[in-house]
Write an enzyme that holds these catalytic residues in place. Structure first.
Site, PDB file in Angstrom:
ATOM      1  CB  SER A   1      61.540  64.702  36.791  1.00 15.61           C
ATOM      2  OG  SER A   1      60.981  63.697  37.567  1.00 15.61           O
TER       3      SER A   1
ATOM      4  CG  ASP B   1      53.744  63.529  34.824  1.00 15.34           C
ATOM      5  OD1 ASP B   1      54.534  62.613  35.111  1.00 15.34           O
ATOM      6  OD2 ASP B   1      54.095  64.594  34.267  1.00 15.34           O
TER       7      ASP B   1
ATOM      8  CG  HIS C   1      57.695  61.796  34.307  1.00  9.65           C
ATOM      9  ND1 HIS C   1      57.300  62.731  35.236  1.00  9.65           N
ATOM     10  CD2 HIS C   1      59.014  61.586  34.540  1.00  9.65           C
ATOM     11  CE1 HIS C   1      58.338  63.049  35.995  1.00  9.65           C
ATOM     12  NE2 HIS C   1      59.388  62.367  35.598  1.00  9.65           N
TER      13      HIS C   1
HETATM   14  N1  LIG Z   1      62.704  54.841  37.978  1.00 13.21           N
HETATM   15  C1  LIG Z   1      61.990  55.976  37.544  1.00 13.21           C
HETATM   16  C2  LIG Z   1      62.841  56.848  36.642  1.00 13.21           C
HETATM   17  C3  LIG Z   1      62.443  58.278  36.726  1.00 13.21           C
HETATM   18  O1  LIG Z   1      61.606  58.602  37.512  1.00 13.21           O
HETATM   19  C4  LIG Z   1      63.031  59.269  35.819  1.00 13.21           C
HETATM   20  C5  LIG Z   1      63.833  58.866  34.770  1.00 13.21           C
HETATM   21  C6  LIG Z   1      64.389  59.803  33.919  1.00 13.21           C
HETATM   22  C7  LIG Z   1      64.142  61.145  34.099  1.00 13.21           C
HETATM   23  C8  LIG Z   1      63.334  61.564  35.146  1.00 13.21           C
HETATM   24  C9  LIG Z   1      62.779  60.621  36.014  1.00 13.21           C
HETATM   25  N2  LIG Z   1      61.996  61.022  37.069  1.00 13.21           N
HETATM   26  C10 LIG Z   1      62.278  62.042  37.942  1.00 13.21           C
HETATM   27  O2  LIG Z   1      63.332  62.632  38.078  1.00 13.21           O
HETATM   28  C11 LIG Z   1      60.672  55.572  36.867  1.00 13.21           C
HETATM   29  O3  LIG Z   1      59.905  54.845  37.436  1.00 13.21           O
HETATM   30  O4  LIG Z   1      60.390  56.008  35.789  1.00 13.21           O
END
Ligand SMILES: N[C@@H](CC(=O)c1ccccc1NC=O)C(=O)O
Length: 327
Positions: free
Chosen positions: A144, A229, A261
């Site tokens: 991510s 995703d 994801h």
């Molecule tokens: N608030 C986000 C959290 C999130 O995107 C996320 C959480 C843990 C590991 C990676 C993530 N996404 C990108 O870095 C969500 O909607 O899931």
């Protein structure tokens, strides 16, 4: 709002609620890290710079040899959450196969800016190369936001750091490569990115504008996205893969079947998962004896380490996969 939805990965999971997915992700990361620290030889909280947050954890395979492949992991969490202390997902399956795993911390927002995080990631890689000049390749894996940080290293300028890391592969899992849409979402509240900041830190846009080609055509870049995703995450991964191919990179694209994801990363704790298995696409493809596989057999073997360790040999050109940046 549509963009807000598209860039909220937890809203797209199918087997559990959003909150439960995030909780499970944290729990599995926590447990995997405890297990790794209890069962693997490690060096924890090693400073790679002077900053308080500039620390990394190194987990070694059995029968320690510094001549192993190194996998550096950059956690996700939208550059504002997550920690190396809960992100040792792949340590057990990979160390079991002879890979040294390094889990890198960086200063998340609001303490760190995107520019600072990119600089920290650059220095963490330089540190590992200097500390372990006998490594059999450095592989970057990011999830991510962490995949974004790893992808920025395709464009890193190593010359001012005095060493060119022996980069041999990138594993980019559910990443974001064009940051502009993020500016218009609530994720930007702690990041405070302007459109200019977003542009300067978007590997997609930088590669589109780049006039250079990869120095090591054998260096492999896997761009992966989970089947579940969001459509925007799929678009980002596909477009980034296409830009890489057009730029002459040895890239492949893979949609990971039936993964969301978070599952795409937490399943790295499992030995029988497509991404922890061997060649041609899994992380274990970098482990000997699988190192003779599709990815690595195109890479010229480096000179023996003894030679590299001597001062005159240190300036030998190594097989690396960075662009010479054009400014
Ligand atoms: N608030 C986000 C959290 C999130 O995107 C996320 C959480 C843990 C590991 C990676 C993530 N996404 C990108 O870095 C969500 O909607 O899931």
């Amino acid at each position: 709002m549509e963009l807000e939805d598209q860039y909220s990965p937890s809203r797209w999971v199918i087997r559990r609620g959003a909150e439960e997915a995030l909780r499970t992700y944290s729990h599995i990361g926590d447990e995997a890290t405890k297990k790794a620290r209890a069962t693997r030889k490690s060096l924890l909280h090693v400073p790679y710079g002077d900053g308080e947050g500039e620390k990394l954890d190194i987990y070694f395979p059995e029968g320690v040899s510094e001549a192993s492949p190194f996998c550096l992991f950059f956690h996700g969490g939208y550059w504002q959450s997550g920690s190396k202390d809960t992100s040792a997902f792949m340590v057990n399956p990979l160390t079991e196969q002879g890979v040294t795993v390094v889990v890198v911390a960086y200063d998340i927002a609001p303490k760190g800016t995107l520019d600072q995080m990119v600089d920290q990631v650059t220095r963490s890689i330089v540190f590992v190369q200097k500390q372990y000049p006998c490594n059999e390749g450095i592989y970057l894996c990011g999830h991510s936001a962490g995949a974004h940080l790893a992808a920025m290293m395709l464009l890193a300028n190593w010359t001012k750091h005095g060493v060119t890391p022996n980069l041999k592969g990138f594993f980019l899992l559910s990443g974001i490569y064009d940051l502009k849409p993020i500016v218009y979402t609530s994720q930007n509240a702690p990041l405070l990115m302007t459109l200019e900041d977003a542009q300067r830190n978007s590997p997609q846009l930088l590669l589109e504008a780049a006039l250079t080609r990869p120095l090591d055509p054998a260096c492999h870049v896997l761009v992966s996205v989970g089947q579940h995703d969001s459509p925007e995450f799929h678009r980002q991964s596909k477009e980034f893969y296409q830009i890489l191919r057009q730029g002459g990179w040895n890239a492949s694209f893979e949609e990971i079947h039936d993964m969301d994801h978070f599952e795409i990363i937490w399943n790295l704790t499992q030995k029988d998962y497509v991404l922890t298995q061997g060649q041609p696409r899994g992380l274990s493809s970098l482990a000997p004896p699988l190192a003779q596989g599709v990815i690595l057999d195109q890479v010229p073997r480096r000179a023996p380490c003894m030679e590299l360790a001597s001062p005159s040999a240190l300036s030998l050109p190594l097989p690396v996969c960075v662009c010479v940046s054009h400014e």
